[in-house]
Design a protein around this motif. Structure first.
Motif, PDB file in Angstrom:
ATOM      1  N   GLY A 155      33.177  47.883  36.510  1.00 22.46           N
ATOM      2  CA  GLY A 155      34.026  47.235  35.517  1.00 22.46           C
ATOM      3  C   GLY A 155      35.187  46.477  36.138  1.00 22.46           C
ATOM      4  N   ILE A 156      35.427  45.281  35.634  1.00 23.21           N
ATOM      5  CA  ILE A 156      36.541  44.452  36.084  1.00 23.21           C
ATOM      6  C   ILE A 156      37.372  44.066  34.866  1.00 23.21           C
ATOM      7  N   ALA A 157      38.677  44.274  34.980  1.00 18.61           N
ATOM      8  CA  ALA A 157      39.608  43.864  33.925  1.00 18.61           C
ATOM      9  C   ALA A 157      40.389  42.663  34.410  1.00 18.61           C
ATOM     10  N   LEU A 158      40.557  41.687  33.528  1.00 17.27           N
ATOM     11  CA  LEU A 158      41.358  40.493  33.821  1.00 17.27           C
ATOM     12  C   LEU A 158      42.652  40.578  33.039  1.00 17.27           C
TER      13      LEU A 158
ATOM     14  N   LEU B 226      40.263  30.769  38.160  1.00 18.33           N
ATOM     15  CA  LEU B 226      41.524  31.168  37.517  1.00 18.33           C
ATOM     16  C   LEU B 226      42.322  32.091  38.428  1.00 18.33           C
ATOM     17  N   HIS B 227      41.635  33.003  39.106  1.00 16.66           N
ATOM     18  CA  HIS B 227      42.301  33.928  40.031  1.00 16.66           C
ATOM     19  C   HIS B 227      42.886  33.156  41.206  1.00 16.66           C
ATOM     20  N   HIS B 228      42.132  32.233  41.761  1.00 15.22           N
ATOM     21  CA  HIS B 228      42.592  31.419  42.892  1.00 15.22           C
ATOM     22  C   HIS B 228      43.831  30.599  42.509  1.00 15.22           C
ATOM     23  N   MET B 229      43.900  30.139  41.261  1.00 16.93           N
ATOM     24  CA  MET B 229      45.048  29.359  40.776  1.00 16.93           C
ATOM     25  C   MET B 229      46.248  30.243  40.438  1.00 16.93           C
ATOM     26  N   GLY B 230      46.055  31.572  40.463  1.00 12.35           N
ATOM     27  CA  GLY B 230      47.141  32.491  40.152  1.00 12.35           C
ATOM     28  C   GLY B 230      47.383  32.667  38.668  1.00 12.35           C
ATOM     29  N   LEU B 231      46.384  32.325  37.839  1.00  7.20           N
ATOM     30  CA  LEU B 231      46.557  32.418  36.388  1.00  7.20           C
ATOM     31  C   LEU B 231      46.106  33.761  35.822  1.00  7.20           C
ATOM     32  N   VAL B 232      45.242  34.481  36.553  1.00  7.43           N
ATOM     33  CA  VAL B 232      44.792  35.806  36.140  1.00  7.43           C
ATOM     34  C   VAL B 232      44.750  36.718  37.361  1.00  7.43           C
ATOM     35  N   THR B 233      44.820  38.007  37.089  1.00 12.89           N
ATOM     36  CA  THR B 233      44.566  39.008  38.129  1.00 12.89           C
ATOM     37  C   THR B 233      43.283  39.729  37.759  1.00 12.89           C
ATOM     38  N   ARG B 234      42.601  40.243  38.783  1.00  7.35           N
ATOM     39  CA  ARG B 234      41.376  41.030  38.584  1.00  7.35           C
ATOM     40  C   ARG B 234      41.630  42.424  39.135  1.00  7.35           C
TER      41      ARG B 234
ATOM     42  N   ASP C 142      35.800  26.125  29.714  1.00  6.00           N
ATOM     43  CA  ASP C 142      35.460  27.555  29.751  1.00  6.00           C
ATOM     44  C   ASP C 142      36.608  28.389  30.327  1.00  6.00           C
ATOM     45  N   GLU C 143      37.292  27.865  31.346  1.00 10.87           N
ATOM     46  CA  GLU C 143      38.442  28.572  31.898  1.00 10.87           C
ATOM     47  C   GLU C 143      39.557  28.673  30.853  1.00 10.87           C
ATOM     48  N   PHE C 144      39.750  27.610  30.106  1.00  9.81           N
ATOM     49  CA  PHE C 144      40.728  27.604  29.022  1.00  9.81           C
ATOM     50  C   PHE C 144      40.391  28.678  27.983  1.00  9.81           C
ATOM     51  N   LEU C 145      39.114  28.806  27.632  1.00 12.88           N
ATOM     52  CA  LEU C 145      38.712  29.821  26.660  1.00 12.88           C
ATOM     53  C   LEU C 145      39.025  31.225  27.159  1.00 12.88           C
ATOM     54  N   VAL C 146      38.803  31.476  28.438  1.00 15.04           N
ATOM     55  CA  VAL C 146      39.131  32.785  29.016  1.00 15.04           C
ATOM     56  C   VAL C 146      40.633  33.030  28.909  1.00 15.04           C
ATOM     57  N   LEU C 147      41.427  32.032  29.263  1.00 12.88           N
ATOM     58  CA  LEU C 147      42.889  32.179  29.161  1.00 12.88           C
ATOM     59  C   LEU C 147      43.317  32.465  27.725  1.00 12.88           C
ATOM     60  N   CYS C 148      42.726  31.758  26.779  1.00 15.86           N
ATOM     61  CA  CYS C 148      43.074  31.968  25.369  1.00 15.86           C
ATOM     62  C   CYS C 148      42.707  33.370  24.897  1.00 15.86           C
ATOM     63  N   LEU C 149      41.548  33.866  25.305  1.00 18.11           N
ATOM     64  CA  LEU C 149      41.162  35.224  24.922  1.00 18.11           C
ATOM     65  C   LEU C 149      42.154  36.240  25.478  1.00 18.11           C
ATOM     66  N   LEU C 150      42.546  36.062  26.720  1.00 22.46           N
ATOM     67  CA  LEU C 150      43.522  36.979  27.314  1.00 22.46           C
ATOM     68  C   LEU C 150      44.870  36.886  26.602  1.00 22.46           C
ATOM     69  N   ALA C 151      45.303  35.663  26.317  1.00 27.29           N
ATOM     70  CA  ALA C 151      46.601  35.461  25.667  1.00 27.29           C
ATOM     71  C   ALA C 151      46.640  36.065  24.271  1.00 27.29           C
TER      72      ALA C 151
ATOM     73  N   ARG D 125      50.728  32.659  31.529  1.00 27.84           N
ATOM     74  CA  ARG D 125      51.476  32.653  30.263  1.00 27.84           C
ATOM     75  C   ARG D 125      52.306  31.376  30.117  1.00 27.84           C
ATOM     76  N   ARG D 126      53.002  31.011  31.198  1.00 23.04           N
ATOM     77  CA  ARG D 126      53.834  29.799  31.165  1.00 23.04           C
ATOM     78  C   ARG D 126      52.978  28.555  30.930  1.00 23.04           C
ATOM     79  N   LEU D 127      51.848  28.471  31.615  1.00 20.04           N
ATOM     80  CA  LEU D 127      50.960  27.321  31.458  1.00 20.04           C
ATOM     81  C   LEU D 127      50.518  27.179  30.006  1.00 20.04           C
ATOM     82  N   LEU D 128      50.120  28.287  29.396  1.00 16.37           N
ATOM     83  CA  LEU D 128      49.695  28.241  27.992  1.00 16.37           C
ATOM     84  C   LEU D 128      50.871  27.934  27.073  1.00 16.37           C
ATOM     85  N   ALA D 129      52.004  28.582  27.304  1.00 16.84           N
ATOM     86  CA  ALA D 129      53.169  28.368  26.440  1.00 16.84           C
ATOM     87  C   ALA D 129      53.620  26.910  26.459  1.00 16.84           C
TER      88      ALA D 129
END
Length: 167
Positions: free
Chosen positions: A108-111, A91-99, A52-61, A118-122
């Motif tokens: 409203g919260i934007a991620l 994801l926020h704790h790992m430094g992969l997204v900002t809120r 599920d965290e991966f899916l969130v990252l993919c949507l953002l990417a 980006r580097r992790l996904l790339a």
């Protein structure tokens, strides 16, 4: 005496009760589940995040500015926003997204995907994409991409893509 012939809209190829459209939907659900099971272990091993965290990252990417509102992510994933709170926190704790709070909307919260995200996904998504291609084949993957894009972005709300002007 009761008539036991199948309804006019029921499929006759499988002898089952489901019409073709519903049978197709059930096959998509089953295939998605099977592919998800195959990817789960790869995602966890390669990225260190849950599926599920991966899916969130993919949507953002996949966004031009790598930012989405949490409500939109919940809609796209078909999950309640409250269910995503834990994944987003990880994801926020790992430094992969900002809120960030959305201006003008106190709830409203934007991620946004961070450079680290980006580097992790790339570094890892090419290998994950190869897993998918190996499961269904390159030609089938390309065909599915076109078909599913059409289904997930109908021309108009409630309309069919083939009914759109110019289609």
């Amino acid at each position: 005496m009761a008539d036991h012939s199948p309804p006019a809209d029921a499929s006759t190829d499988g002898g089952g009760l489901l019409p073709d459209g519903l049978r197709t939907y059930m096959r998509v659900v089953a295939a998605t589940g099977a592919i998800e099971q195959q990817l789960r272990a790869h995602v966890k091993k390669m990225l260190g995040v849950s599926h599920d965290e991966f899916l969130v990252l993919c949507l953002l990417a996949d966004q031009p500015d790598t930012t989405l509102r949490m409500t939109r992510i919940a809609e796209l994933l078909g999950r309640p926003k409250t269910r995503l709170t834990y994944q987003v926190g990880c994801l926020h704790h790992m430094g992969l997204v900002t809120r960030e709070s959305v201006c003008g909307d106190r709830r409203g919260i934007a991620l946004t995907l961070t450079d680290k995200g980006r580097r992790l996904l790339a570094e890892n998504t090419p290998a994950l994409a190869q897993v998918l291609v190996s499961l269904i084949g390159p030609a089938q993957c390309a065909a599915l991409t076109g078909l599913l894009a059409q289904a997930s972005h109908p021309a108009e709300e409630g309309g069919h893509p083939q009914d759109a002007p110019g289609a």
